[in-house]
Design a protein around this motif. Structure first.
Motif, PDB file in Angstrom:
ATOM      1  N   LEU A 108       0.827  -1.204   0.000  1.00  0.00           N
ATOM      2  CA  LEU A 108       0.000   0.000   0.000  1.00  0.00           C
ATOM      3  C   LEU A 108       0.862   1.255   0.000  1.00  0.00           C
ATOM      4  CD1 LEU A 108      -2.726   1.406   0.149  1.00  0.00           C
ATOM      5  CD2 LEU A 108      -2.686   1.083   2.646  1.00  0.00           C
ATOM      6  N   GLU A 109       1.897   1.284   0.819  1.00  0.00           N
ATOM      7  CA  GLU A 109       2.778   2.458   0.852  1.00  0.00           C
ATOM      8  C   GLU A 109       3.454   2.674  -0.498  1.00  0.00           C
ATOM      9  OE1 GLU A 109       5.484   1.823   4.026  1.00  0.00           O
ATOM     10  OE2 GLU A 109       3.958   1.976   5.609  1.00  0.00           O
ATOM     11  N   ALA A 110       3.908   1.594  -1.139  1.00  0.00           N
ATOM     12  CA  ALA A 110       4.561   1.716  -2.444  1.00  0.00           C
ATOM     13  C   ALA A 110       3.575   2.195  -3.498  1.00  0.00           C
ATOM     14  CB  ALA A 110       5.164   0.373  -2.847  1.00  0.00           C
ATOM     15  N   LEU A 115       1.501   6.556  -7.030  1.00  0.00           N
ATOM     16  CA  LEU A 115       0.403   7.427  -7.443  1.00  0.00           C
ATOM     17  C   LEU A 115       0.780   8.892  -7.274  1.00  0.00           C
ATOM     18  CD1 LEU A 115      -2.495   7.938  -8.365  1.00  0.00           C
ATOM     19  CD2 LEU A 115      -3.226   7.616  -5.984  1.00  0.00           C
ATOM     20  N   ALA A 116       1.426   9.216  -6.165  1.00  0.00           N
ATOM     21  CA  ALA A 116       1.828  10.611  -5.930  1.00  0.00           C
ATOM     22  C   ALA A 116       2.808  11.077  -7.001  1.00  0.00           C
ATOM     23  CB  ALA A 116       2.452  10.734  -4.542  1.00  0.00           C
ATOM     24  N   GLN A 117       3.728  10.203  -7.378  1.00  0.00           N
ATOM     25  CA  GLN A 117       4.695  10.560  -8.411  1.00  0.00           C
ATOM     26  C   GLN A 117       3.993  10.816  -9.746  1.00  0.00           C
ATOM     27  OE1 GLN A 117       7.651   7.561  -9.082  1.00  0.00           O
ATOM     28  NE2 GLN A 117       8.578   8.631 -10.826  1.00  0.00           N
ATOM     29  N   ILE A 118       3.054   9.951 -10.106  1.00  0.00           N
ATOM     30  CA  ILE A 118       2.354  10.107 -11.383  1.00  0.00           C
ATOM     31  C   ILE A 118       1.509  11.371 -11.379  1.00  0.00           C
ATOM     32  CG2 ILE A 118       0.516   9.104 -12.790  1.00  0.00           C
ATOM     33  CD1 ILE A 118       1.709   6.366 -12.174  1.00  0.00           C
ATOM     34  N   LEU A 119       0.856  11.667 -10.254  1.00  0.00           N
ATOM     35  CA  LEU A 119       0.054  12.892 -10.176  1.00  0.00           C
ATOM     36  C   LEU A 119       0.935  14.130 -10.354  1.00  0.00           C
ATOM     37  CD1 LEU A 119      -2.396  11.992  -7.274  1.00  0.00           C
ATOM     38  CD2 LEU A 119      -2.936  12.149  -9.713  1.00  0.00           C
ATOM     39  N   ALA A 120       2.137  14.110  -9.747  1.00  0.00           N
ATOM     40  CA  ALA A 120       3.045  15.249  -9.894  1.00  0.00           C
ATOM     41  C   ALA A 120       3.504  15.392 -11.340  1.00  0.00           C
ATOM     42  CB  ALA A 120       4.242  15.082  -8.964  1.00  0.00           C
ATOM     43  N   GLU A 121       3.840  14.282 -11.971  1.00  0.00           N
ATOM     44  CA  GLU A 121       4.288  14.336 -13.358  1.00  0.00           C
ATOM     45  C   GLU A 121       3.165  14.774 -14.287  1.00  0.00           C
ATOM     46  OE1 GLU A 121       5.822  10.494 -14.156  1.00  0.00           O
ATOM     47  OE2 GLU A 121       7.692  10.790 -13.035  1.00  0.00           O
ATOM     48  N   LYS A 210      -5.082   6.212 -13.497  1.00  0.00           N
ATOM     49  CA  LYS A 210      -6.101   5.247 -13.089  1.00  0.00           C
ATOM     50  C   LYS A 210      -5.474   3.914 -12.691  1.00  0.00           C
ATOM     51  CE  LYS A 210      -9.906   7.216 -15.758  1.00  0.00           C
ATOM     52  NZ  LYS A 210     -10.860   7.019 -16.874  1.00  0.00           N
ATOM     53  N   GLU A 211      -4.438   3.537 -13.430  1.00  0.00           N
ATOM     54  CA  GLU A 211      -3.750   2.294 -13.082  1.00  0.00           C
ATOM     55  C   GLU A 211      -3.119   2.392 -11.702  1.00  0.00           C
ATOM     56  OE1 GLU A 211      -0.125  -0.563 -14.763  1.00  0.00           O
ATOM     57  OE2 GLU A 211      -0.759   1.211 -15.890  1.00  0.00           O
ATOM     58  N   ALA A 212      -2.529   3.519 -11.395  1.00  0.00           N
ATOM     59  CA  ALA A 212      -1.924   3.707 -10.073  1.00  0.00           C
ATOM     60  C   ALA A 212      -2.992   3.742  -8.988  1.00  0.00           C
ATOM     61  CB  ALA A 212      -1.103   4.994 -10.061  1.00  0.00           C
ATOM     62  N   GLU A 213      -4.124   4.380  -9.258  1.00  0.00           N
ATOM     63  CA  GLU A 213      -5.212   4.426  -8.274  1.00  0.00           C
ATOM     64  C   GLU A 213      -5.778   3.030  -8.032  1.00  0.00           C
ATOM     65  OE1 GLU A 213      -6.909   8.955  -9.091  1.00  0.00           O
ATOM     66  OE2 GLU A 213      -7.860   7.217 -10.049  1.00  0.00           O
ATOM     67  N   THR A 214      -5.869   2.227  -9.089  1.00  0.00           N
ATOM     68  CA  THR A 214      -6.353   0.847  -8.934  1.00  0.00           C
ATOM     69  C   THR A 214      -5.396   0.043  -8.062  1.00  0.00           C
ATOM     70  OG1 THR A 214      -7.428   0.915 -11.099  1.00  0.00           O
ATOM     71  CG2 THR A 214      -6.981  -1.258 -10.166  1.00  0.00           C
ATOM     72  N   ALA A 215      -4.106   0.257  -8.255  1.00  0.00           N
ATOM     73  CA  ALA A 215      -3.121  -0.451  -7.436  1.00  0.00           C
ATOM     74  C   ALA A 215      -3.239  -0.059  -5.976  1.00  0.00           C
ATOM     75  CB  ALA A 215      -1.716  -0.163  -7.961  1.00  0.00           C
ATOM     76  N   VAL A 216      -3.471   1.247  -5.729  1.00  0.00           N
ATOM     77  CA  VAL A 216      -3.653   1.712  -4.347  1.00  0.00           C
ATOM     78  C   VAL A 216      -4.894   1.073  -3.733  1.00  0.00           C
ATOM     79  CG1 VAL A 216      -4.205   3.714  -2.911  1.00  0.00           C
ATOM     80  CG2 VAL A 216      -2.423   3.885  -4.655  1.00  0.00           C
ATOM     81  N   ARG A 221      -7.445  -2.729  -0.025  1.00  0.00           N
ATOM     82  CA  ARG A 221      -8.359  -3.839   0.278  1.00  0.00           C
ATOM     83  C   ARG A 221      -7.610  -4.995   0.916  1.00  0.00           C
ATOM     84  NH1 ARG A 221     -10.803  -2.699  -4.794  1.00  0.00           N
ATOM     85  NH2 ARG A 221      -9.640  -4.435  -5.734  1.00  0.00           N
ATOM     86  N   ARG A 222      -6.407  -5.255   0.471  1.00  0.00           N
ATOM     87  CA  ARG A 222      -5.613  -6.329   1.074  1.00  0.00           C
ATOM     88  C   ARG A 222      -5.344  -6.046   2.545  1.00  0.00           C
ATOM     89  NH1 ARG A 222      -2.699 -10.089  -1.558  1.00  0.00           N
ATOM     90  NH2 ARG A 222      -0.867  -9.757  -0.255  1.00  0.00           N
ATOM     91  N   VAL A 223      -5.093  -4.780   2.865  1.00  0.00           N
ATOM     92  CA  VAL A 223      -4.879  -4.418   4.269  1.00  0.00           C
ATOM     93  C   VAL A 223      -6.179  -4.579   5.049  1.00  0.00           C
ATOM     94  CG1 VAL A 223      -4.324  -2.541   5.849  1.00  0.00           C
ATOM     95  CG2 VAL A 223      -2.950  -2.878   3.785  1.00  0.00           C
ATOM     96  N   GLU A 224      -7.286  -4.096   4.456  1.00  0.00           N
ATOM     97  CA  GLU A 224      -8.571  -4.177   5.156  1.00  0.00           C
ATOM     98  C   GLU A 224      -9.021  -5.623   5.333  1.00  0.00           C
ATOM     99  OE1 GLU A 224     -11.285  -1.825   2.954  1.00  0.00           O
ATOM    100  OE2 GLU A 224     -10.542   0.095   3.758  1.00  0.00           O
ATOM    101  N   THR A 225      -8.781  -6.456   4.319  1.00  0.00           N
ATOM    102  CA  THR A 225      -9.227  -7.851   4.418  1.00  0.00           C
ATOM    103  C   THR A 225      -8.350  -8.667   5.346  1.00  0.00           C
ATOM    104  OG1 THR A 225      -7.956  -8.388   2.422  1.00  0.00           O
ATOM    105  CG2 THR A 225     -10.296  -7.867   2.136  1.00  0.00           C
TER     106      THR A 225
END
Length: 416
Positions: A108-110, A115-121, A210-216, A221-225
């Motif tokens: 999740l952290e990665a 995502l933050a990097q892609i948003l900045a770019e 969108k791909e980065a947001e899907t990964a997040v 969900r993995r953390v929540e589950t």
């Protein structure tokens, strides 16, 4: 001497006669004892009476909830904590177990960093590049361009002077080298500026975002589950794992059931299955609740014969209410299926029924002796048998004895 001899002989004869009489009496007594009829044996009897009889199949079964849910592992992982135990009552949404989430939290952290990097770019792309860097690059290009223009003019002037022999050729070569160096610097400055401008279309940047947001979202969900929740309220009747167990996605972890109504899987021996029909009443007792009984009905006949311990049985499905929750899922119970009820049947104890090569019968009391009487059987319960033919109400039939009892034998009847 003669008289004495006669006296002696008379006494001897008397003794001999007495001995003969004693021996004869003893022999007669022994003969009488040996030939006298034996006293009748005391035998327990029961009378045929009229009363209701319920024909039953007595067997065993196992309980499970009618409505139940299996909480399964959402992903592969180790169980680090179990938060419920078998027998617990839980509410919907309650946590039942926790999986190891260290790897999922790292993912999740990665994913968030990516995502933050892609948003900045993407923001840089929207603005056409980084403004300060682009300005500096443009200024560098302009400076090099000015110097290049000046060097080209100098080289052109030197070409004329050299042609007129006013300047040496070496001066022209030096000027031309200067021009080539500045052209190289100008190309490098332009490439540096191009590198500051993000490439790609708006659609490609949206796709990357969108791909980065899907990964997040997947990592979140993995953390929540990692915390497994009960989807329904009910009773935990099975826990399939232990702390430290490694499970695969889909493996059962906890089974939760609503126990206000239970299903009993009843094991009926193959020869008895012909007596079973849907809707027949059943009576259940449980050793865990002495003195109590529960009533239910046959819900479904078996579809096949299966081995059960050393028996060949059909699994008859029954349903019964359990409003107070006293019966527990998984319990092994005693079951009676009521297959027939005769309201005014002629009944004798089941133990009085005997069998020979011709079928069922009883030893009937006739005077002071017993005689064989063939009978036709009807319904039967655990203790009694219905006599559909062969006896009359009040007839006395022999119950089991320690030794064999034969037709024609004299008996001394004893009624309980």
């Amino acid at each position: 001497m003669r008289a004495g001899a006669r006296g002696y002989d008379t006494g001897g004869l008397k003794k001999i006669s007495a001995a003969v009489l004693i021996l004869g009496g003893t022999a007669a007594l022994i003969a009488w004892l040996l030939t006298r009829p034996a006293p009748p044996r005391e035998v327990p009897f029961a009378r045929a009476v009229r009363r209701q009889i319920v024909s039953t199949i007595t067997t065993n079964g196992k309980l499970e909830p009618v409505e139940f849910t299996v909480v399964r592992g959402p992903r592969d992982g180790a169980v680090i904590r179990l938060l419920v135990e078998r027998g617990a009552r839980i509410a919907a949404g309650s946590a039942v177990a926790e999986l190891d989430s260290a790897e999922a939290r790292t993912e999740l952290e990665a994913a968030r960093a990516r995502l933050a990097q892609i948003l900045a770019e993407q923001a840089v792309f929207e603005q056409g590049g980084q403004r300060s860097a682009l300005t500096q690059a443009a200024n560098a290009i302009a400076r090099v361009q000015v110097d290049l223009d000046h060097a080209r003019r100098q080289a052109a002037s030197l070409e004329k002077l050299v042609a007129a022999r006013a300047e040496p050729a070496a001066s022209l070569d030096e000027a031309r080298q200067r021009v080539r160096a500045l052209e190289t610097d100008l190309e490098a400055a332009r490439q540096q500026r191009e590198a500051l401008i993000p490439t790609g279309s708006r659609e490609s940047w949206e796709a990357r975002r969108k791909e980065a947001e899907t990964a997040v979202e997947a990592a979140r969900r993995r953390v929540e589950t990692a915390t497994l929740l009960a989807p329904v309220s009910g009773y935990v009747y099975n826990v399939a794992v232990r702390p430290g167990s490694f499970i695969r996605a889909g493996d059962p972890v906890v089974e939760i059931g609503r126990i206000h109504e239970l299903r009993a899987t009843v094991y009926v021996d193959e020869p008895e299955l012909g007596r079973v029909a849907v809707g027949l009443p059943i009576r259940i007792t449980w050793d865990g609740a002495p003195g109590r009984e529960w009533r239910g009905t046959v819900e479904k006949r078996p579809t096949q014969i299966v081995p059960f311990q050393s028996r060949q049985v059909g699994e008859v499905m029954c349903r019964l209410p359990n409003e107070d929750g006293a019966l527990l899922p998984g319990a092994n119970v005693n079951v009676e299926i009521q297959t027939h009820v005769a309201a005014d049947a002629l009944v004798i104890p089941k133990a009085a029924v005997r069998r020979d090569s011709q079928g069922a019968g009883v030893l009937l009391l006739a005077g002071d002796r017993v005689e064989w009487r063939s009978v036709r059987l009807g319904a039967s319960s655990v203790t009694d048998a219905e006599i559909a033919g062969g006896l009359r109400e009040g007839d006395a039939v022999a119950l089991p004895t320690e030794g064999p009892l034969s037709p024609g034998e004299r008996v001394l009847p004893r009624f309980p």
